[in-house]
Design a protein around this motif. Structure first.
Motif, PDB file in Angstrom:
ATOM      1  N   ILE A 143       0.825  -1.206   0.000  1.00 48.75           N
ATOM      2  CA  ILE A 143       0.000   0.000   0.000  1.00 48.75           C
ATOM      3  C   ILE A 143       0.864   1.264   0.000  1.00 48.75           C
ATOM      4  CG2 ILE A 143      -0.178   0.013   2.556  1.00 48.75           C
ATOM      5  CD1 ILE A 143      -3.172   0.845   2.182  1.00 48.75           C
ATOM      6  N   LEU A 144       0.339   2.339  -0.589  1.00 43.51           N
ATOM      7  CA  LEU A 144       1.012   3.635  -0.505  1.00 43.51           C
ATOM      8  C   LEU A 144       0.842   4.146   0.928  1.00 43.51           C
ATOM      9  CD1 LEU A 144      -0.408   5.494  -3.659  1.00 43.51           C
ATOM     10  CD2 LEU A 144       1.983   4.924  -3.297  1.00 43.51           C
ATOM     11  N   PRO A 145       1.905   4.652   1.544  1.00 40.54           N
ATOM     12  CA  PRO A 145       1.769   5.124   2.928  1.00 40.54           C
ATOM     13  C   PRO A 145       0.666   6.174   3.091  1.00 40.54           C
ATOM     14  CG  PRO A 145       3.958   5.634   2.014  1.00 40.54           C
ATOM     15  CD  PRO A 145       3.276   4.732   1.056  1.00 40.54           C
ATOM     16  N   ASN A 146       0.558   7.043   2.110  1.00 41.09           N
ATOM     17  CA  ASN A 146      -0.465   8.075   2.156  1.00 41.09           C
ATOM     18  C   ASN A 146      -1.871   7.463   2.133  1.00 41.09           C
ATOM     19  OD1 ASN A 146      -1.697  10.724   1.689  1.00 41.09           O
ATOM     20  ND2 ASN A 146      -1.894  10.062  -0.426  1.00 41.09           N
ATOM     21  N   TYR A 147      -2.031   6.403   1.371  1.00 47.60           N
ATOM     22  CA  TYR A 147      -3.340   5.748   1.294  1.00 47.60           C
ATOM     23  C   TYR A 147      -3.644   4.980   2.587  1.00 47.60           C
ATOM     24  CZ  TYR A 147      -7.299   3.101  -0.515  1.00 47.60           C
ATOM     25  OH  TYR A 147      -8.543   2.553  -0.687  1.00 47.60           O
ATOM     26  N   ALA A 148      -2.607   4.396   3.178  1.00 49.18           N
ATOM     27  CA  ALA A 148      -2.805   3.682   4.446  1.00 49.18           C
ATOM     28  C   ALA A 148      -3.348   4.617   5.522  1.00 49.18           C
ATOM     29  CB  ALA A 148      -1.496   3.054   4.904  1.00 49.18           C
ATOM     30  N   LEU A 149      -2.910   5.863   5.471  1.00 48.29           N
ATOM     31  CA  LEU A 149      -3.365   6.828   6.471  1.00 48.29           C
ATOM     32  C   LEU A 149      -4.803   7.277   6.224  1.00 48.29           C
ATOM     33  CD1 LEU A 149      -0.179   9.038   6.852  1.00 48.29           C
ATOM     34  CD2 LEU A 149      -1.067   7.382   8.481  1.00 48.29           C
ATOM     35  N   LEU A 186      -7.773  19.219   3.771  1.00 48.31           N
ATOM     36  CA  LEU A 186      -6.795  19.406   2.687  1.00 48.31           C
ATOM     37  C   LEU A 186      -7.112  18.435   1.547  1.00 48.31           C
ATOM     38  CD1 LEU A 186      -3.458  19.824   4.691  1.00 48.31           C
ATOM     39  CD2 LEU A 186      -4.727  21.601   3.502  1.00 48.31           C
ATOM     40  N   PRO A 187      -6.767  18.834   0.310  1.00 47.66           N
ATOM     41  CA  PRO A 187      -7.082  17.944  -0.814  1.00 47.66           C
ATOM     42  C   PRO A 187      -6.358  16.599  -0.684  1.00 47.66           C
ATOM     43  CG  PRO A 187      -5.644  19.754  -1.512  1.00 47.66           C
ATOM     44  CD  PRO A 187      -6.077  20.054  -0.115  1.00 47.66           C
ATOM     45  N   VAL A 188      -7.036  15.523  -1.054  1.00 46.74           N
ATOM     46  CA  VAL A 188      -6.392  14.212  -1.045  1.00 46.74           C
ATOM     47  C   VAL A 188      -6.389  13.651  -2.462  1.00 46.74           C
ATOM     48  CG1 VAL A 188      -6.893  13.556   1.333  1.00 46.74           C
ATOM     49  CG2 VAL A 188      -8.578  13.095  -0.433  1.00 46.74           C
ATOM     50  N   SER A 189      -5.439  12.770  -2.730  1.00 51.09           N
ATOM     51  CA  SER A 189      -5.360  12.190  -4.065  1.00 51.09           C
ATOM     52  C   SER A 189      -5.423  10.679  -3.940  1.00 51.09           C
ATOM     53  CB  SER A 189      -4.052  12.613  -4.729  1.00 51.09           C
ATOM     54  OG  SER A 189      -2.984  12.431  -3.821  1.00 51.09           O
ATOM     55  N   GLU A 190      -5.913  10.027  -4.987  1.00 54.21           N
ATOM     56  CA  GLU A 190      -6.002   8.559  -4.971  1.00 54.21           C
ATOM     57  C   GLU A 190      -4.624   7.917  -5.038  1.00 54.21           C
ATOM     58  OE1 GLU A 190      -8.280   5.950  -4.840  1.00 54.21           O
ATOM     59  OE2 GLU A 190      -9.633   7.438  -3.994  1.00 54.21           O
ATOM     60  N   GLY A 191      -3.742   8.551  -5.798  1.00 53.78           N
ATOM     61  CA  GLY A 191      -2.407   7.976  -5.970  1.00 53.78           C
ATOM     62  C   GLY A 191      -1.425   8.611  -5.006  1.00 53.78           C
ATOM     63  N   LYS A 192      -0.251   8.917  -5.537  1.00 54.72           N
ATOM     64  CA  LYS A 192       0.788   9.514  -4.705  1.00 54.72           C
ATOM     65  C   LYS A 192       0.338  10.894  -4.222  1.00 54.72           C
ATOM     66  CE  LYS A 192       4.605   7.362  -7.126  1.00 54.72           C
ATOM     67  NZ  LYS A 192       5.974   7.520  -7.572  1.00 54.72           N
ATOM     68  N   ALA A 193       0.713  11.222  -2.989  1.00 57.07           N
ATOM     69  CA  ALA A 193       0.280  12.481  -2.400  1.00 57.07           C
ATOM     70  C   ALA A 193       0.958  13.682  -3.069  1.00 57.07           C
ATOM     71  CB  ALA A 193       0.617  12.464  -0.920  1.00 57.07           C
ATOM     72  N   LYS A 194       0.187  14.730  -3.290  1.00 56.54           N
ATOM     73  CA  LYS A 194       0.789  15.969  -3.772  1.00 56.54           C
ATOM     74  C   LYS A 194       1.012  16.848  -2.563  1.00 56.54           C
ATOM     75  CE  LYS A 194       0.327  19.584  -7.270  1.00 56.54           C
ATOM     76  NZ  LYS A 194       1.779  19.737  -7.345  1.00 56.54           N
ATOM     77  N   ARG A 195       2.259  17.070  -2.223  1.00 54.07           N
ATOM     78  CA  ARG A 195       2.590  17.751  -0.978  1.00 54.07           C
ATOM     79  C   ARG A 195       3.070  19.183  -1.158  1.00 54.07           C
ATOM     80  NH1 ARG A 195       0.197  14.593   2.706  1.00 54.07           N
ATOM     81  NH2 ARG A 195       1.260  12.626   3.111  1.00 54.07           N
TER      82      ARG A 195
END
Ligand SMILES: [Zn+2]
Length: 431
Positions: free
Chosen positions: A177-183, A414-423
């Motif tokens: 899993i992507l860490p951002n998605y796990a959160l 804050l905006p969230v993305s399905e894939g990699k996080a835009k930070r």
């Protein structure tokens, strides 16, 4: 404990010798490609007798791959190629990588080796929440997991409710899993009435595809009640699984019987002393269809000195600090998004998400950090919020040496993305 004991614990001297033999062969073969053929011709012919010869070879850059689109780096006959993977290529030509049957078998093997190293076995159930398709995150691990013999659920990313349903119904024990998605996925526990500790059977997570800090790892381990292992890979060099953490969780072993890693100063291109940070450079030792010599990954890391207690002799790289491309220069100071993450996530009031924004104010760069705070903290008094704001400003200042303006926002805003996080949003005036 080992997938291939002999290879994984091969004496360092023998490993180096083996690598040099592979390099001699691969350098002979790459000359057949249009791209390297031209380079070697300009060098007046080339052969490798020792490490000094190897180190005099030029680097290969991502742009070289783009410029050679589509077949400029191919050395085998196209009929021997069985698969391609490609970058999204939003600007200019995409980077396309070709694989023969043996290339896929190699990749599958070290993915299996990586997973086995963390303790997964054939009785595990593996749910792969990475993107399948041109992106390498899904397929690489999928093949590796099947080779280990696990029941593999190719669920892909997104559709959080279905993910949790699968986890519960099939008692998934291992996830990728992507860490951002796990959160974000854990925000569905409450509405679905799921207690991760009693309803789910998770024990291991592989986190990959985006740099993340130790604090995020700990957070994910605690939320799901599992052990999270860091994984590294990039599509130009196979994909995920080329470097992986062992059960010691103390850096990622890079598979040196498939790759030769170097760490260079990104500005001068010189090798840095052992243990110092720099850009990771990789040479594929066995790849048939598209070998790459001294590829500049743009990823910043360091070799962790000394042997690992697990007995594996393949060197370890530290977690990726960032990409040279992601580096922000703020009034002359270098800053990586991961440093901001490390600082804000250590604050207990902070929720799951943050966003870095840079603007020009009075001709100077100004750093803004938008931080989501958890519900409890957000409903506190104004003076309590001011206190959190001050605490975060201090943490950030000592981590990044730039004084930011911290803006606290409600969790989930804050905006969230399905894939990699835009930070990072860079709103600076150009020129
Ligand atoms: Zn180890």
């Amino acid at each position: 404990m080992y997938w291939e004991k002999e290879q994984e614990t091969l004496e360092v001297d023998l490993l180096r010798k083996q690598q040099l033999e592979y390099i001699k062969k691969i350098v002979k073969r790459v000359g057949k490609s249009e791209y390297y053929g031209k380079i070697f011709k300009n060098l007046g012919g080339f052969s490798i007798n020792n490490w000094e010869d190897f180190k005099s070879l030029p680097f290969t850059e991502k742009q070289d791959l783009r410029d050679s689109f589509p077949y400029g780096l191919l050395v085998t006959d196209l009929t021997d190629v069985i698969r391609l993977h490609s970058s999204s290529g939003t600007t200019g030509n995409p980077t396309v990588i070709f694989h023969t049957k043996n290339d896929i078998a190699d990749w599958t093997n070290f993915c299996a080796r990586s997973m086995y190293m963390t303790g997964v076995r054939k009785n595990d159930v593996f749910q792969n929440m990475m993107g399948y398709g041109l992106f390498t995150g899904g397929l690489g691990f999928h093949y590796g997991a099947e080779k280990v013999g696990m029941l593999t659920i190719p669920s892909g990313p997104g559709n959080s409710k279905r993910q949790l349903w699968f986890m519960k119904k099939f008692q998934t024990s291992v996830i990728h899993i992507l860490p951002n998605y796990a959160l974000r996925l854990c925000s569905f526990f409450e509405p679905l009435n799921i207690d991760p500790y009693t309803d789910l059977n998770l024990r291991i997570a592989f986190l990959g595809a985006e740099p993340h800090s130790e604090v995020i790892r700990k957070k994910i381990e605690e939320i799901y009640g599992l052990r999270a292992f860091n994984s590294y890979g990039l599509s130009e060099i196979y994909g995920p699984g080329i470097a992986f953490e062992c059960e010691e969780q103390n850096g990622m072993h890079i598979w040196e019987d498939y790759l030769y890693p170097e760490i260079i100063d990104p500005v001068t291109g010189e090798l840095v002393p052992e243990g110092e940070e720099g850009e990771l450079v990789l040479t594929t030792l066995r790849r048939e269809a598209m070998p790459i010599i001294r590829y500049r990954t743009r990823d910043l890391t360091r070799f962790i000195p000394g042997p690992c207690p697990c007995g594996r002799t393949h060197r370890r790289i530290d977690r990726i600090k960032g990409r040279t491309d992601d580096m922000l220069i703020i009034n002359g100071v270098n800053l990586f998004p991961i440093q901001v993450e490390r600082a804000v996530m250590e604050c207990p009031a902070v929720g799951e998400n943050y966003l870095i924004e840079v603007k020009t104010i009075n001709h100077m760069d100004k750093l803004f950090v938008h931080v989501e705070v958890n519900r409890e903290a957000f409903s506190g008094t104004l003076s309590e919020l001011k206190k959190i704001e001050k605490d975060l400003t201090n943490r950030l200042r000592s981590e990044v040496e730039v004084t930011p303006e911290v803006i606290l926002v409600e969790g989930g805003s804050l905006p969230v993305s399905e894939g990699k996080a835009k930070r990072v949003i860079d709103n600076r005036e150009k020129g």
